[in-house]
Scaffold this motif. Structure first.
Motif, PDB file in Angstrom:
ATOM      1  N   ILE A   1      11.054 -40.291  19.172  1.00 24.84           N
ATOM      2  CA  ILE A   1       9.928 -39.393  18.091  1.00 24.84           C
ATOM      3  C   ILE A   1       9.222 -38.900  19.004  1.00 24.84           C
ATOM      4  CG2 ILE A   1       8.623 -39.632  16.605  1.00 24.84           C
ATOM      5  CD1 ILE A   1      10.361 -41.452  15.289  1.00 24.84           C
TER       6      ILE A   1
ATOM      7  N   GLU B   1       2.936 -36.470  17.698  1.00 31.12           N
ATOM      8  CA  GLU B   1       2.201 -35.165  17.194  1.00 31.12           C
ATOM      9  C   GLU B   1       3.423 -35.299  16.518  1.00 31.12           C
ATOM     10  OE1 GLU B   1      -0.725 -34.195  16.667  1.00 31.12           O
ATOM     11  OE2 GLU B   1      -1.421 -35.612  18.708  1.00 31.12           O
ATOM     12  N   GLU B   2       4.259 -35.784  16.560  1.00 29.27           N
ATOM     13  CA  GLU B   2       5.832 -35.699  15.353  1.00 29.27           C
ATOM     14  C   GLU B   2       5.675 -35.934  13.704  1.00 29.27           C
ATOM     15  OE1 GLU B   2      10.524 -35.538  15.431  1.00 29.27           O
ATOM     16  OE2 GLU B   2       9.097 -36.174  17.483  1.00 29.27           O
ATOM     17  N   GLU B   3       5.470 -35.892  12.717  1.00 30.37           N
ATOM     18  CA  GLU B   3       5.248 -36.754  11.395  1.00 30.37           C
ATOM     19  C   GLU B   3       6.633 -37.910  11.649  1.00 30.37           C
ATOM     20  OE1 GLU B   3       4.947 -35.959   6.838  1.00 30.37           O
ATOM     21  OE2 GLU B   3       5.401 -34.233   8.078  1.00 30.37           O
TER      22      GLU B   3
ATOM     23  N   ARG C   1       2.037 -39.555  11.163  1.00 26.15           N
ATOM     24  CA  ARG C   1       2.322 -39.138  12.533  1.00 26.15           C
ATOM     25  C   ARG C   1       2.286 -39.651  14.152  1.00 26.15           C
ATOM     26  NH1 ARG C   1      -1.308 -33.706  12.876  1.00 26.15           N
ATOM     27  NH2 ARG C   1      -3.146 -34.118  13.356  1.00 26.15           N
TER      28      ARG C   1
ATOM     29  N   SER D   1      11.981 -36.808   4.590  1.00 26.95           N
ATOM     30  CA  SER D   1      12.755 -36.189   4.823  1.00 26.95           C
ATOM     31  C   SER D   1      14.615 -35.841   4.488  1.00 26.95           C
ATOM     32  CB  SER D   1      12.293 -35.554   6.465  1.00 26.95           C
ATOM     33  OG  SER D   1      13.497 -34.664   6.800  1.00 26.95           O
TER      34      SER D   1
ATOM     35  N   ASN E   1      13.411 -38.709  10.999  1.00 30.74           N
ATOM     36  CA  ASN E   1      13.605 -39.493  12.600  1.00 30.74           C
ATOM     37  C   ASN E   1      13.158 -41.271  11.656  1.00 30.74           C
ATOM     38  OD1 ASN E   1      10.639 -39.603  11.243  1.00 30.74           O
ATOM     39  ND2 ASN E   1       9.889 -37.747  12.755  1.00 30.74           N
TER      40      ASN E   1
END
Length: 304
Positions: free
Chosen positions: A225, A228-230, A127, A198, A202
């Protein structure tokens, strides 16, 4: 004892989130593996002669068509406006332009703070701790560059309990020709090996060439993005890539497959699977010129 007075060994133990279970050699760049046609460390491209002028299309030999990046170092063609993932050529070590040339992005390495963390169902993940604007370079997927027979050998040795990190990148060039690159960071690799799949990722993988025809597998932000976003990408290579047909190998076909836990609304339920790596090499299907596709494959398995 104050934190600043702790022994180096103790500090390393605190920073080692894998608790010594990931004791593998690290490399920021590709390394030559068995069967590879070209040593990825060799310099085979000539340099541009843009000594007094900036590198621009028409005058710079590294920019044949148009600029790769905008003034904010963002990839210019990414997202729905891009028909396919086109390869990128950056200025190299033999170029006479400065190190501040705007056509030098991926070679500068990591520019954002990234963190390896333990996910709930997907094992390790990666992340960002920073905000990453759409189009910015995030990291590479680096490892051993292999020949096809070695890829097949390693995959055949895998069991249903083994994770697979081998990625196959196929670039449709011209006259039906397809360039293939196989990278395996299992034994030696970089932080990119922690990226999960995914179905609505992203990140977008783009082949970027700098010193030779062996591409760096660069991952760019496909959207803004947040911290803390994976970070994730589509192992099948379909994301933002117009393929000639649907990848039917996402279907179960009666075999146990590794389930996908990405949680996206369009989740295909199973991780991508490339059967071409399990049989003798055949002539690839031709496709649109300039198109690049990648596929990271998994052996049949009933679980993560």
């Amino acid at each position: 004892m104050a934190a600043s007075e702790e022994e180096p060994e103790a500090l390393m133990e605190q920073l080692d989130v894998a608790r010594s279970l990931e004791n593998l050699p690290y490399t920021p760049d590709h390394v030559a593996g068995p069967g590879g046609d070209t040593d990825p460390t060799l310099i085979t491209f000539p340099g541009c002669v843009c000594l007094k002028t900036p590198c621009l299309p028409g005058t710079c030999s590294c920019l044949r068509r148009e600029k790769n990046y905008d003034d904010n170092l963002c990839l210019r063609h990414i997202g729905s406006e891009a028909k396919c993932a086109e390869p990128v050529f950056e200025c190299n070590v033999l170029c006479q332009c400065s190190d501040h040339c705007r056509n030098r992005v991926v070679q500068r390495g990591l520019q954002f703070h990234l963190q390896v963390f333990k996910t709930d169902r997907k094992g390790w993940g990666l992340r960002t701790l920073d905000f990453i604007p759409k189009g910015r370079f995030v990291c590479e997927y680096a490892g051993e560059v292999l020949g096809f027979p070695e890829v097949q050998r390693r995959i055949q040795l895998q069991t249903i309990h083994d994770s697979n990190y081998i990625i196959a990148v196929r670039e449709h060039v011209y006259n039906g020709q397809v360039m293939e690159t196989f990278v395996d960071p299992t034994s030696i690799g970089n932080i990119g090996r922690f990226l999960n799949h995914s179905c609505e990722p992203n990140l977008l993988m783009i082949p970027v060439r700098i010193n030779s025809m062996v591409p760096k597998l660069a991952l760019f932000a496909a959207k803004d993005i947040v911290p803390e976003e994976e970070l994730s990408y589509d192992y099948s290579g379909r994301f933002l890539n117009l393929l000639d047909s649907e990848d039917k190998e996402r279907l179960d076909n009666g075999k146990l497959r590794k389930p996908c836990y990405c949680g996206a609304e369009s989740c295909a339920a199973f991780l991508p699977y490339d059967s071409s790596l399990y049989r003798p090499l055949e002539k690839p299907n031709t496709g649109e010129e300039g198109k690049a596709e990648q596929k990271r494959v998994w052996p049949h398995s009933g679980g993560e």
